[in-house]
Design an enzyme around this catalytic site. Structure first.
Site, PDB file in Angstrom:
ATOM      1  CB  SER A 198      -0.910   0.005   1.234  1.00  0.00           C
ATOM      2  OG  SER A 198      -1.441   1.297   1.406  1.00  0.00           O
ATOM      3  CG  HIS A 234      -3.889  -1.492  -1.617  1.00  0.00           C
ATOM      4  ND1 HIS A 234      -5.000  -2.257  -1.916  1.00  0.00           N
ATOM      5  CD2 HIS A 234      -4.261  -0.678  -0.600  1.00  0.00           C
ATOM      6  CE1 HIS A 234      -5.991  -1.925  -1.107  1.00  0.00           C
ATOM      7  NE2 HIS A 234      -5.576  -0.957  -0.297  1.00  0.00           N
ATOM      8  CG  ASP A 236      -5.052   2.553   0.784  1.00  0.00           C
ATOM      9  OD1 ASP A 236      -6.017   1.772   0.751  1.00  0.00           O
ATOM     10  OD2 ASP A 236      -3.897   2.207   1.099  1.00  0.00           O
ATOM     11  CG  MET A 244      -8.305   7.506   2.633  1.00  0.00           C
ATOM     12  SD  MET A 244      -7.374   7.650   4.155  1.00  0.00           S
ATOM     13  CE  MET A 244      -6.452   6.112   4.117  1.00  0.00           C
ATOM     14  CG  HIS A 298      -9.168   0.383  -0.501  1.00  0.00           C
ATOM     15  ND1 HIS A 298      -8.564   0.186   0.726  1.00  0.00           N
ATOM     16  CD2 HIS A 298     -10.508   0.400  -0.261  1.00  0.00           C
ATOM     17  CE1 HIS A 298      -9.498   0.109   1.661  1.00  0.00           C
ATOM     18  NE2 HIS A 298     -10.679   0.238   1.090  1.00  0.00           N
ATOM     19  CG  MET A 309     -11.123   3.493   2.161  1.00  0.00           C
ATOM     20  SD  MET A 309      -9.588   3.514   3.102  1.00  0.00           S
ATOM     21  CE  MET A 309      -8.427   3.595   1.766  1.00  0.00           C
ATOM     22  CG  MET A 348     -11.584  -2.356   5.209  1.00  0.00           C
ATOM     23  SD  MET A 348     -10.060  -2.036   4.299  1.00  0.00           S
ATOM     24  CE  MET A 348      -9.021  -1.276   5.555  1.00  0.00           C
ATOM     25  N   GLY A 353      -2.972   4.219   8.152  1.00  0.00           N
ATOM     26  CA  GLY A 353      -2.012   3.119   8.139  1.00  0.00           C
ATOM     27  C   GLY A 353      -1.500   2.869   9.547  1.00  0.00           C
ATOM     28  N   GLY A 354      -0.788   1.771   9.715  1.00  0.00           N
ATOM     29  CA  GLY A 354      -0.088   1.504  10.972  1.00  0.00           C
ATOM     30  C   GLY A 354      -0.970   1.168  12.158  1.00  0.00           C
ATOM     31  CG  ASP A 377      -6.128  -2.587   3.235  1.00  0.00           C
ATOM     32  OD1 ASP A 377      -5.036  -2.342   3.770  1.00  0.00           O
ATOM     33  OD2 ASP A 377      -6.758  -1.759   2.539  1.00  0.00           O
ATOM     34  N   GLY A 378      -4.769  -4.112   6.337  1.00  0.00           N
ATOM     35  CA  GLY A 378      -4.647  -3.442   7.630  1.00  0.00           C
ATOM     36  C   GLY A 378      -3.934  -4.290   8.668  1.00  0.00           C
ATOM     37  N   GLY A 379      -2.813  -3.778   9.161  1.00  0.00           N
ATOM     38  CA  GLY A 379      -2.083  -4.483  10.221  1.00  0.00           C
ATOM     39  C   GLY A 379      -1.423  -5.769   9.771  1.00  0.00           C
ATOM     40  CB  SER A 389       3.461   0.596   8.365  1.00  0.00           C
ATOM     41  OG  SER A 389       2.454  -0.249   8.845  1.00  0.00           O
TER      42      SER A 389
END
Ligand code: DX5
Ligand code: ZN
Length: 215
Positions: free
Chosen positions: A7, A32, A34, A36, A65, A67, A136, A143-144, A174-176, A197
């Protein structure tokens, strides 16, 4: 073997050419992106001028993606980027079936994204029409963040729904995502790992991409 979609949100925006070059020369499968809007999520990332600049120099397929509210308004602009995949949020589309059709008509693959609080069963009547479901595994917008543990159960559930209905949809998360969470997600049936990250924050991002690929 997992597909990896790093990402760009976690990249150094002051050196985007260097960051994209890192992606181009890596084992990453997709990039990816993002987007927003500060309305659907409480943050703003980057918009089309930046995406266009990235699309010009990135040699990997683009996994966009969105959002944002009313993502269908931007189908022509995402198509003009040459994007491979356009992901819209279930929660942002009251007429999701129509949006998926429009994405397909524009020549792109259609992904539907679920927030952590939206159950997998909401996809029952659309699962055969989509190319990917993006789960998600954090609340979207930043992020992070810390991985939400319940997500592995959702991957299992989604895998079941896909098998039962004979859908060809891929499962992306997606995420973590890091080595430990990535392994659990892979074991649960995930096809595509997004990582921000963990990849861009590393001293050796190529190594991190390979670690995720070989989980
Ligand atoms: C969050 C974005 C993610 C984000 C993931 O709303 O959709 O793609 O970049 O970041 P990490 O991998 O750092 O959790
Ligand atoms: Zn994302």
């Amino acid at each position: 073997m997992q597909l990896i979609s790093p990402s760009l949100l976690a990249a150094d925006f002051a050196h985007l050419d260097r960051e994209i070059d890192m992606i181009n020369t890596s084992q990453a499968d997709w990039l990816h992106l993002d987007v927003m809007d500060g309305v659907f999520v409480p943050n703003i990332s980057f918009g089309f001028p930046v995406l266009e600049a990235v699309a010009k120099i990135c040699t990997k397929p683009l996994d966009v993606h969105l959002m944002i509210v009313q993502p269908e308004k931007f189908i022509p602009q995402v198509r003009d980027l040459g994007a491979m995949m356009m992901n819209v949020h279930y929660e942002a589309c009251p007429h999701l079936h129509r949006v998926v059709q429009q994405i397909h008509e524009a020549g792109m693959k259609a992904g539907v994204t679920l927030n952590p609080s939206t159950p997998v069963c909401m996809l029952r009547d659309i699962i055969q029409d989509v190319d990917m479901v993006l789960l998600m595994t954090v609340n979207p917008g930043f992020g992070g963040q810390k991985f939400i543990e319940h997500s592995t159960e959702k991957v299992h559930e989604l895998k079941q729904l896909i098998t039962q209905t004979g859908s060809h949809a891929l499962i992306e998360v997606d995420g973590g995502v890091k080595a430990d969470t990535g392994r659990r997600l892979a074991d649960s049936g995930t096809d595509v790992l997004v990582a921000g990250s963990y990849v861009f924050g590393a001293e050796n991002p190529h190594e991190r991409i390979l670690t995720l690929k070989n989980l």
